[in-house]
Scaffold this motif. Structure first.
Motif, PDB file in Angstrom:
ATOM      1  N   UNK A  63       0.844  -1.200   0.000  1.00  0.00           N
ATOM      2  CA  UNK A  63       0.000   0.000   0.000  1.00  0.00           C
ATOM      3  C   UNK A  63       0.873   1.242   0.000  1.00  0.00           C
ATOM      4  N   UNK A  64       1.244   1.748  -1.177  1.00  0.00           N
ATOM      5  CA  UNK A  64       2.119   2.922  -1.244  1.00  0.00           C
ATOM      6  C   UNK A  64       1.567   4.129  -0.513  1.00  0.00           C
ATOM      7  N   UNK A  65       0.230   4.332  -0.561  1.00  0.00           N
ATOM      8  CA  UNK A  65      -0.359   5.485   0.122  1.00  0.00           C
ATOM      9  C   UNK A  65      -0.184   5.355   1.629  1.00  0.00           C
ATOM     10  N   UNK A  66      -0.339   4.114   2.140  1.00  0.00           N
ATOM     11  CA  UNK A  66      -0.127   3.900   3.563  1.00  0.00           C
ATOM     12  C   UNK A  66       1.320   4.197   3.931  1.00  0.00           C
ATOM     13  N   UNK A  67       2.238   3.803   3.059  1.00  0.00           N
ATOM     14  CA  UNK A  67       3.653   4.063   3.320  1.00  0.00           C
ATOM     15  C   UNK A  67       3.893   5.564   3.408  1.00  0.00           C
ATOM     16  N   UNK A  68       3.222   6.345   2.526  1.00  0.00           N
ATOM     17  CA  UNK A  68       3.352   7.794   2.583  1.00  0.00           C
ATOM     18  C   UNK A  68       2.783   8.321   3.885  1.00  0.00           C
ATOM     19  N   UNK A  69       1.676   7.739   4.331  1.00  0.00           N
ATOM     20  CA  UNK A  69       1.003   8.225   5.521  1.00  0.00           C
ATOM     21  C   UNK A  69       1.876   8.095   6.767  1.00  0.00           C
ATOM     22  N   UNK A  70       2.731   7.063   6.837  1.00  0.00           N
ATOM     23  CA  UNK A  70       3.563   6.888   8.019  1.00  0.00           C
ATOM     24  C   UNK A  70       4.943   7.494   7.824  1.00  0.00           C
ATOM     25  N   UNK A  71       5.189   8.147   6.704  1.00  0.00           N
ATOM     26  CA  UNK A  71       6.450   8.840   6.500  1.00  0.00           C
ATOM     27  C   UNK A  71       6.573   9.951   7.531  1.00  0.00           C
ATOM     28  N   UNK A  72       7.791  10.202   7.946  1.00  0.00           N
ATOM     29  CA  UNK A  72       8.044  11.246   8.920  1.00  0.00           C
ATOM     30  C   UNK A  72       7.330  12.532   8.532  1.00  0.00           C
ATOM     31  N   UNK A  73       6.532  13.075   9.451  1.00  0.00           N
ATOM     32  CA  UNK A  73       5.746  14.274   9.142  1.00  0.00           C
ATOM     33  C   UNK A  73       6.655  15.478   8.967  1.00  0.00           C
ATOM     34  N   UNK A  74       7.556  15.677   9.893  1.00  0.00           N
ATOM     35  CA  UNK A  74       8.473  16.804   9.813  1.00  0.00           C
ATOM     36  C   UNK A  74       9.515  16.566   8.728  1.00  0.00           C
ATOM     37  N   UNK A  75      10.093  17.619   8.197  1.00  0.00           N
ATOM     38  CA  UNK A  75      11.130  17.458   7.171  1.00  0.00           C
ATOM     39  C   UNK A  75      12.335  16.691   7.690  1.00  0.00           C
ATOM     40  N   UNK A  76      12.902  15.867   6.842  1.00  0.00           N
ATOM     41  CA  UNK A  76      14.154  15.205   7.180  1.00  0.00           C
ATOM     42  C   UNK A  76      15.280  16.242   7.116  1.00  0.00           C
ATOM     43  N   UNK A  77      16.475  15.850   7.537  1.00  0.00           N
ATOM     44  CA  UNK A  77      17.610  16.782   7.497  1.00  0.00           C
ATOM     45  C   UNK A  77      17.869  17.247   6.070  1.00  0.00           C
ATOM     46  N   UNK A  78      17.764  16.318   5.119  1.00  0.00           N
ATOM     47  CA  UNK A  78      17.987  16.684   3.716  1.00  0.00           C
ATOM     48  C   UNK A  78      16.889  17.608   3.210  1.00  0.00           C
ATOM     49  N   UNK A  79      15.644  17.338   3.598  1.00  0.00           N
ATOM     50  CA  UNK A  79      14.525  18.182   3.168  1.00  0.00           C
ATOM     51  C   UNK A  79      14.619  19.573   3.790  1.00  0.00           C
ATOM     52  N   UNK A  80      15.073  19.634   5.037  1.00  0.00           N
ATOM     53  CA  UNK A  80      15.161  20.911   5.735  1.00  0.00           C
ATOM     54  C   UNK A  80      16.128  21.859   5.035  1.00  0.00           C
ATOM     55  N   UNK A  81      17.150  21.301   4.425  1.00  0.00           N
ATOM     56  CA  UNK A  81      18.121  22.139   3.710  1.00  0.00           C
ATOM     57  C   UNK A  81      17.510  22.786   2.470  1.00  0.00           C
ATOM     58  N   UNK A  82      16.391  22.268   1.994  1.00  0.00           N
ATOM     59  CA  UNK A  82      15.711  22.826   0.819  1.00  0.00           C
ATOM     60  C   UNK A  82      14.688  23.901   1.190  1.00  0.00           C
ATOM     61  N   UNK A  83      14.507  24.166   2.490  1.00  0.00           N
ATOM     62  CA  UNK A  83      13.495  25.107   2.965  1.00  0.00           C
ATOM     63  C   UNK A  83      14.145  26.428   3.380  1.00  0.00           C
ATOM     64  N   UNK A  84      13.357  27.485   3.555  1.00  0.00           N
ATOM     65  CA  UNK A  84      13.915  28.771   3.988  1.00  0.00           C
ATOM     66  C   UNK A  84      14.662  28.638   5.313  1.00  0.00           C
ATOM     67  N   UNK A  85      15.670  29.468   5.542  1.00  0.00           N
ATOM     68  CA  UNK A  85      16.470  29.373   6.777  1.00  0.00           C
ATOM     69  C   UNK A  85      15.645  29.482   8.056  1.00  0.00           C
ATOM     70  N   UNK A  86      14.545  30.251   8.031  1.00  0.00           N
ATOM     71  CA  UNK A  86      13.771  30.384   9.268  1.00  0.00           C
ATOM     72  C   UNK A  86      13.126  29.058   9.667  1.00  0.00           C
ATOM     73  N   UNK A  87      12.997  28.139   8.727  1.00  0.00           N
ATOM     74  CA  UNK A  87      12.452  26.823   9.073  1.00  0.00           C
ATOM     75  C   UNK A  87      13.418  26.060   9.975  1.00  0.00           C
ATOM     76  N   UNK A  88      14.696  26.147   9.669  1.00  0.00           N
ATOM     77  CA  UNK A  88      15.701  25.516  10.526  1.00  0.00           C
ATOM     78  C   UNK A  88      15.663  26.131  11.913  1.00  0.00           C
ATOM     79  N   UNK A  89      15.541  27.457  11.983  1.00  0.00           N
ATOM     80  CA  UNK A  89      15.464  28.121  13.282  1.00  0.00           C
ATOM     81  C   UNK A  89      14.267  27.625  14.085  1.00  0.00           C
ATOM     82  N   UNK A  90      13.100  27.614  13.438  1.00  0.00           N
ATOM     83  CA  UNK A  90      11.871  27.273  14.169  1.00  0.00           C
ATOM     84  C   UNK A  90      11.853  25.809  14.580  1.00  0.00           C
ATOM     85  N   UNK A  91      12.314  24.916  13.703  1.00  0.00           N
ATOM     86  CA  UNK A  91      12.223  23.478  13.985  1.00  0.00           C
ATOM     87  C   UNK A  91      13.350  22.980  14.877  1.00  0.00           C
TER      88      UNK A  91
END
Length: 272
Positions: A12-40
């Protein structure tokens, strides 16, 4: 039991997506604005955090939901299967709506949030609500150029060049030096000279008389009048756990209801 759980997720690929980490991973966080790193990573207090001062304490408290929204859009872009893409777009929509409802009414990032949410709604085939959000972005900040381009792109895709030209004209009246708006204006059939920019009226010096006389509309002379551009603008879309106030802005570039209904049925929005 563990083997059964793993087998179920693989099936069930959709189920797999549903249990994926909600918050950004370290790699994903690097793709977001700098204030996201500050807040998280630095928490909600924002003490001695420059981005907290720039966003405002009340907005910084909730801005991580904006970060979640952008990350879910990124995940949707990377998704190979339609159902995973729609799942992530739905999460992005909910988090954008949360930010709209939770942050201050005059938060300076609102036009950007409206446009980004509007683009998500286009992919979810909710074009009518998307157009209203693009309009709200312009009402909030008439010099926010991405909102004009979002409307122009949609009008072009819908074969409504005349309406697109109207949007480009309004944009150039507010942002006369925009090369991209000039290009769109000419491509949509506009002719030089380009539209005259809107000239703001000079402020009227206050009266020195003691008691101002009321005007015919009932507003005392010299009193502050809240215009549509100065009013708080929030999305009229319902958010999880409640709904935002109805937007105070008009919908200058919204097409007729009949056209909006056709959009809802036929606008593809990248879901093929």
């Amino acid at each position: 039991m563990k083997r059964l759980l793993i087998a179920g997720l693989l099936a069930c690929p959709l189920c797999a997506t549903a249990v994926e980490q909600f918050s950004p991973s370290a790699a994903e966080l690097r793709m977001l604005p700098p204030f996201c790193t500050d807040r998280l990573e630095k928490g909600s207090g924002g003490k001695n955090v420059a981005s907290a001062a720039r966003l405002g304490k009340a907005n910084y408290l909730h801005i991580h939901h904006y970060c979640f929204a952008v990350n879910f859009v990124n995940r949707a872009t990377r998704a190979h299967e339609k159902k995973n893409r729609l799942y992530n777009l739905g999460l992005a929509k909910n988090n954008y709506l949360y930010v709209i409802n939770a942050t201050e009414p005059r938060f300076w990032m609102r036009p950007q949030i409206y446009v980004e949410l509007g683009k998500v709604l286009l992919q979810l085939k909710e074009a009518g609500d998307a157009v209203r959000l693009f309009n709200e972005a312009i009402t909030f900040n008439p010099a926010y150029e991405p909102a004009y381009h979002a409307l122009i792109d949609l009008q072009r895709q819908s074969g409504r060049a005349k309406d697109g030209l109207e949007v480009a004209t309004a944009g150039l009246q507010r942002i006369p030096d925009s090369r991209s708006l000039k290009k769109a204006y000419l491509e949509l059939g506009g002719k030089e000279p380009f539209p005259e920019p809107v000239v703001k009226a000079a402020p009227v010096p206050p009266e020195t008389s003691s008691t101002p006389e009321p005007d015919p509309a009932g507003t005392p002379a010299g009193a502050a009048v809240t215009t549509a551009e100065g009013a708080a603008v929030t999305s009229g879309l319902e958010a999880p756990g409640g709904s935002a106030p109805a937007p105070t802005s008009g919908c200058r570039f919204c097409p007729p209801e009949e056209i909006q209904r056709k959009w809802e049925k036929s606008f593809k929005g990248g879901q093929e």
